[in-house]
Design a protein around this motif. Structure first.
Motif: not given
Length: 231
Positions: A97-121
């Motif tokens: 469960h990821v805490e987001i502190y900026r606008e237009r940010v989305e956590f997309v990694g989902k920890n799938d294969h150790n992925n913790i990537s984010i998306l900037l809209w």
């Protein structure tokens, strides 16, 4: 009376100390191999157009696994570190469960294969800069590591001029074609010369056989003449 100072050599490390140092080096190497590592892909930068959506990649790895891994994304705003998001991953494969502190940010990694990537809209020029992917693994006695990803925001993507590359490729291709043509011409010439040489040899053999036959016939005729009778 003069006083002479006798120098005392420091004790040298013998074989036991050498063995201890070797064991320590091996253990240190094993600890380094097991350490947490964060990675932001092979190319740690991206050039994107203003108003587009981009992904900032990051993955983690640890040879001994994780337990309550803390990770965060941070933005370096001209020396001021701003937290983008953070979370704690209890164990491998668990979606945090990821805490987001900026606008237009989305956590997309989902920890799938150790992925913790984010998306900037809908990025803006203010979003351009240095992003830091940080991780700390309590299972490794709080071992931490970070990786940096640079985002460059532009009005439009630059058009790559391939004129020089095209010219070089054309020259190389022309040289290869010329070389292949020369080799083919050389092989054809050698083939023709070999055939002519074989033909000349056949002609010489044939003419030699004819001469020998004619000489044999004339000799036989000369030998067959009757001997003149004595009167």
């Amino acid at each position: 009376m003069e006083v002479q100072w006798v120098g005392v050599e420091p004790p040298r490390l013998g074989p036991p100390h050498t063995a201890i140092g070797l064991v320590f080096s091996v253990l240190l190497g094993m600890w380094s191999a097991q350490a947490l590592e964060m990675s932001t892909a092979k190319i740690p930068f991206l050039e994107a157009v203003n108003g587009s959506t981009v992904m900032l990649p990051c993955t983690y790895s640890s040879c001994i696994g994780i337990k309550n891994l803390y990770f965060s994304w941070q933005f370096n705003d001209n020396g001021t570190i701003q937290k983008v998001c953070d979370s704690v991953i209890p164990s491998d494969g668990v979606v945090p469960h990821v805490e987001i502190y900026r606008e237009r940010v989305e956590f997309v990694g989902k920890n799938d294969h150790n992925n913790i990537s984010i998306l900037l809209w809908n990025i803006t020029f203010e979003d351009g800069g240095q992003y830091i992917c940080f991780g700390r693994n309590p299972k490794e006695k709080g071992k931490n590591h970070s990786a940096i990803f640079n985002l460059i925001v532009v009005d439009e993507l630059r058009v790559v001029d391939n004129t020089l590359a095209t010219i070089i490729a054309s020259c190389v291709g022309g040289a290869i074609a010329l070389l292949m043509g020369f080799m083919l011409l050389k092989n054809f010439t050698l083939f023709v010369l070999s055939k002519l040489e074989e033909k000349n040899k056949e002609c010489l053999v044939s003419s030699s056989g004819i001469d020998n036959t004619e000489n044999g016939l004339s000799g036989s005729k000369a030998d067959s003449k009757p001997t003149p009778k004595k009167k």
